[in-house]
Design a protein around this motif. Sequence first.
Motif, PDB file in Angstrom:
ATOM      1  N   VAL A  19      -2.938  -4.656  13.804  1.00  0.00           N
ATOM      2  CA  VAL A  19      -3.244  -3.348  13.216  1.00  0.00           C
ATOM      3  C   VAL A  19      -4.144  -3.489  11.998  1.00  0.00           C
ATOM      4  CG1 VAL A  19      -2.234  -1.346  12.027  1.00  0.00           C
ATOM      5  CG2 VAL A  19      -1.186  -2.202  14.120  1.00  0.00           C
ATOM      6  N   PHE A  20      -3.793  -4.391  11.094  1.00  0.00           N
ATOM      7  CA  PHE A  20      -4.536  -4.505   9.839  1.00  0.00           C
ATOM      8  C   PHE A  20      -5.685  -5.506   9.902  1.00  0.00           C
ATOM      9  CE2 PHE A  20      -0.335  -3.019   8.383  1.00  0.00           C
ATOM     10  CZ  PHE A  20      -0.730  -1.844   7.782  1.00  0.00           C
ATOM     11  N   GLU A  23      -8.189  -9.849   7.552  1.00  0.00           N
ATOM     12  CA  GLU A  23      -8.746  -9.683   6.210  1.00  0.00           C
ATOM     13  C   GLU A  23      -7.887  -8.762   5.344  1.00  0.00           C
ATOM     14  OE1 GLU A  23     -10.825  -8.733   8.923  1.00  0.00           O
ATOM     15  OE2 GLU A  23     -11.592 -10.772   9.145  1.00  0.00           O
ATOM     16  N   LYS A  24      -7.357  -7.696   5.944  1.00  0.00           N
ATOM     17  CA  LYS A  24      -6.626  -6.698   5.165  1.00  0.00           C
ATOM     18  C   LYS A  24      -5.114  -6.911   5.174  1.00  0.00           C
ATOM     19  CE  LYS A  24     -10.018  -3.103   5.366  1.00  0.00           C
ATOM     20  NZ  LYS A  24     -10.196  -1.675   5.307  1.00  0.00           N
ATOM     21  N   LEU A  25      -4.607  -7.856   5.947  1.00  0.00           N
ATOM     22  CA  LEU A  25      -3.168  -8.084   6.018  1.00  0.00           C
ATOM     23  C   LEU A  25      -2.578  -8.517   4.673  1.00  0.00           C
ATOM     24  CD1 LEU A  25      -0.696  -8.020   7.805  1.00  0.00           C
ATOM     25  CD2 LEU A  25      -1.152 -10.383   8.440  1.00  0.00           C
ATOM     26  N   PRO A  26      -3.206  -9.452   3.914  1.00  0.00           N
ATOM     27  CA  PRO A  26      -2.632  -9.803   2.608  1.00  0.00           C
ATOM     28  C   PRO A  26      -2.590  -8.610   1.644  1.00  0.00           C
ATOM     29  CG  PRO A  26      -4.203 -11.475   3.281  1.00  0.00           C
ATOM     30  CD  PRO A  26      -4.310 -10.341   4.256  1.00  0.00           C
ATOM     31  N   GLN A  27      -3.622  -7.767   1.676  1.00  0.00           N
ATOM     32  CA  GLN A  27      -3.623  -6.583   0.814  1.00  0.00           C
ATOM     33  C   GLN A  27      -2.513  -5.614   1.211  1.00  0.00           C
ATOM     34  OE1 GLN A  27      -7.547  -5.081   1.362  1.00  0.00           O
ATOM     35  NE2 GLN A  27      -8.493  -6.508  -0.103  1.00  0.00           N
ATOM     36  N   ALA A  28      -2.316  -5.428   2.507  1.00  0.00           N
ATOM     37  CA  ALA A  28      -1.270  -4.521   2.983  1.00  0.00           C
ATOM     38  C   ALA A  28       0.110  -5.065   2.618  1.00  0.00           C
ATOM     39  CB  ALA A  28      -1.386  -4.324   4.495  1.00  0.00           C
ATOM     40  N   ALA A  29       0.289  -6.371   2.727  1.00  0.00           N
ATOM     41  CA  ALA A  29       1.574  -6.978   2.377  1.00  0.00           C
ATOM     42  C   ALA A  29       1.858  -6.829   0.887  1.00  0.00           C
ATOM     43  CB  ALA A  29       1.600  -8.445   2.783  1.00  0.00           C
ATOM     44  N   SER A  30       0.839  -7.049   0.038  1.00  0.00           N
ATOM     45  CA  SER A  30       1.058  -6.906  -1.399  1.00  0.00           C
ATOM     46  C   SER A  30       1.324  -5.453  -1.768  1.00  0.00           C
ATOM     47  CB  SER A  30      -0.124  -7.475  -2.184  1.00  0.00           C
ATOM     48  OG  SER A  30      -1.120  -6.537  -2.391  1.00  0.00           O
ATOM     49  N   GLN A  31       0.646  -4.517  -1.112  1.00  0.00           N
ATOM     50  CA  GLN A  31       0.896  -3.090  -1.366  1.00  0.00           C
ATOM     51  C   GLN A  31       2.305  -2.709  -0.935  1.00  0.00           C
ATOM     52  OE1 GLN A  31      -1.087  -1.106  -3.041  1.00  0.00           O
ATOM     53  NE2 GLN A  31       0.366   0.586  -2.883  1.00  0.00           N
ATOM     54  N   ALA A  32       2.761  -3.234   0.192  1.00  0.00           N
ATOM     55  CA  ALA A  32       4.128  -2.952   0.648  1.00  0.00           C
ATOM     56  C   ALA A  32       5.148  -3.529  -0.325  1.00  0.00           C
ATOM     57  CB  ALA A  32       4.336  -3.525   2.051  1.00  0.00           C
ATOM     58  N   ALA A  33       4.897  -4.729  -0.851  1.00  0.00           N
ATOM     59  CA  ALA A  33       5.803  -5.329  -1.824  1.00  0.00           C
ATOM     60  C   ALA A  33       5.853  -4.515  -3.112  1.00  0.00           C
ATOM     61  CB  ALA A  33       5.376  -6.767  -2.119  1.00  0.00           C
ATOM     62  N   LYS A  34       4.695  -4.035  -3.578  1.00  0.00           N
ATOM     63  CA  LYS A  34       4.662  -3.194  -4.786  1.00  0.00           C
ATOM     64  C   LYS A  34       5.439  -1.896  -4.559  1.00  0.00           C
ATOM     65  CE  LYS A  34       0.217  -4.805  -6.553  1.00  0.00           C
ATOM     66  NZ  LYS A  34      -1.198  -4.442  -6.769  1.00  0.00           N
ATOM     67  N   THR A  35       5.257  -1.297  -3.392  1.00  0.00           N
ATOM     68  CA  THR A  35       5.965  -0.063  -3.082  1.00  0.00           C
ATOM     69  C   THR A  35       7.467  -0.288  -3.043  1.00  0.00           C
ATOM     70  OG1 THR A  35       4.056   0.688  -1.801  1.00  0.00           O
ATOM     71  CG2 THR A  35       6.153   1.814  -1.407  1.00  0.00           C
ATOM     72  N   LEU A  36       7.895  -1.377  -2.436  1.00  0.00           N
ATOM     73  CA  LEU A  36       9.318  -1.695  -2.376  1.00  0.00           C
ATOM     74  C   LEU A  36       9.894  -1.925  -3.771  1.00  0.00           C
ATOM     75  CD1 LEU A  36      11.710  -2.198  -0.513  1.00  0.00           C
ATOM     76  CD2 LEU A  36      11.033  -4.590  -0.420  1.00  0.00           C
ATOM     77  N   ARG A  37       9.154  -2.627  -4.639  1.00  0.00           N
ATOM     78  CA  ARG A  37       9.609  -2.837  -6.022  1.00  0.00           C
ATOM     79  C   ARG A  37       9.722  -1.511  -6.761  1.00  0.00           C
ATOM     80  NH1 ARG A  37       6.394  -7.630  -6.015  1.00  0.00           N
ATOM     81  NH2 ARG A  37       4.618  -6.437  -6.794  1.00  0.00           N
ATOM     82  N   ASN A  38       8.747  -0.618  -6.565  1.00  0.00           N
ATOM     83  CA  ASN A  38       8.800   0.692  -7.221  1.00  0.00           C
ATOM     84  C   ASN A  38       9.994   1.520  -6.742  1.00  0.00           C
ATOM     85  OD1 ASN A  38       6.566   0.257  -8.829  1.00  0.00           O
ATOM     86  ND2 ASN A  38       5.131   1.180  -7.371  1.00  0.00           N
ATOM     87  N   ILE A  39      10.254   1.505  -5.456  1.00  0.00           N
ATOM     88  CA  ILE A  39      11.390   2.247  -4.917  1.00  0.00           C
ATOM     89  C   ILE A  39      12.692   1.681  -5.461  1.00  0.00           C
ATOM     90  CG2 ILE A  39      12.681   2.729  -2.802  1.00  0.00           C
ATOM     91  CD1 ILE A  39       9.970   2.960  -1.375  1.00  0.00           C
ATOM     92  N   ARG A  40      12.816   0.357  -5.504  1.00  0.00           N
ATOM     93  CA  ARG A  40      14.019  -0.274  -6.032  1.00  0.00           C
ATOM     94  C   ARG A  40      14.203   0.071  -7.514  1.00  0.00           C
ATOM     95  NH1 ARG A  40      13.713  -6.043  -4.741  1.00  0.00           N
ATOM     96  NH2 ARG A  40      14.295  -5.342  -2.686  1.00  0.00           N
ATOM     97  N   ARG A  41      13.124   0.056  -8.283  1.00  0.00           N
ATOM     98  CA  ARG A  41      13.192   0.385  -9.711  1.00  0.00           C
ATOM     99  C   ARG A  41      13.608   1.840  -9.903  1.00  0.00           C
ATOM    100  NH1 ARG A  41       9.295   2.539 -12.425  1.00  0.00           N
ATOM    101  NH2 ARG A  41       7.680   1.772 -11.025  1.00  0.00           N
ATOM    102  N   MET A  42      13.042   2.749  -9.085  1.00  0.00           N
ATOM    103  CA  MET A  42      13.410   4.164  -9.197  1.00  0.00           C
ATOM    104  C   MET A  42      14.879   4.384  -8.845  1.00  0.00           C
ATOM    105  SD  MET A  42      10.043   6.327  -7.934  1.00  0.00           S
ATOM    106  CE  MET A  42      10.359   6.017  -6.227  1.00  0.00           C
TER     107      MET A  42
END
Length: 117
Positions: A19-20, A23-42
């Motif tokens: 799907v990604f 080239e874009k898979l590492p960026q998508a993985a880092s964005q998913a990790a950031k989103t998960l950290r934000n959700i956990r923090r909230m």
Amino acid sequence: MFGLGWPEIVALMVIALLVFGPEKLPQAASQAAKTLRNIRRMANNARDDLRSGLGPEFADFDPADLNPKNFVRKHLTADLEDDWKSTTATATAEPAVSYQASELGYGEIPPYDPEAT
């Protein structure tokens, strides 16, 4: 992890790669990790705000206890476990009254133990 085995994880990785793209898979993985950290923090902030809003009398409040399964486990099973531990501790102690086993004659009434009933 979430009920997924190795075959499912590998299949998800292959689908993500298709799907990604490579080239874009590492960026998508880092964005998913950031989103998960934000959700956990909230979620942690919301839990802390709830505890501070309820006051000190609810200091031991855990939002997971609102789940009926956890509520029953905490309140009913804990009492049963405490009872079980106390009965096993007293069962290992010597009995207060010891009875000698003997054969009863015909028509003889067996001894009565008030602690057994």
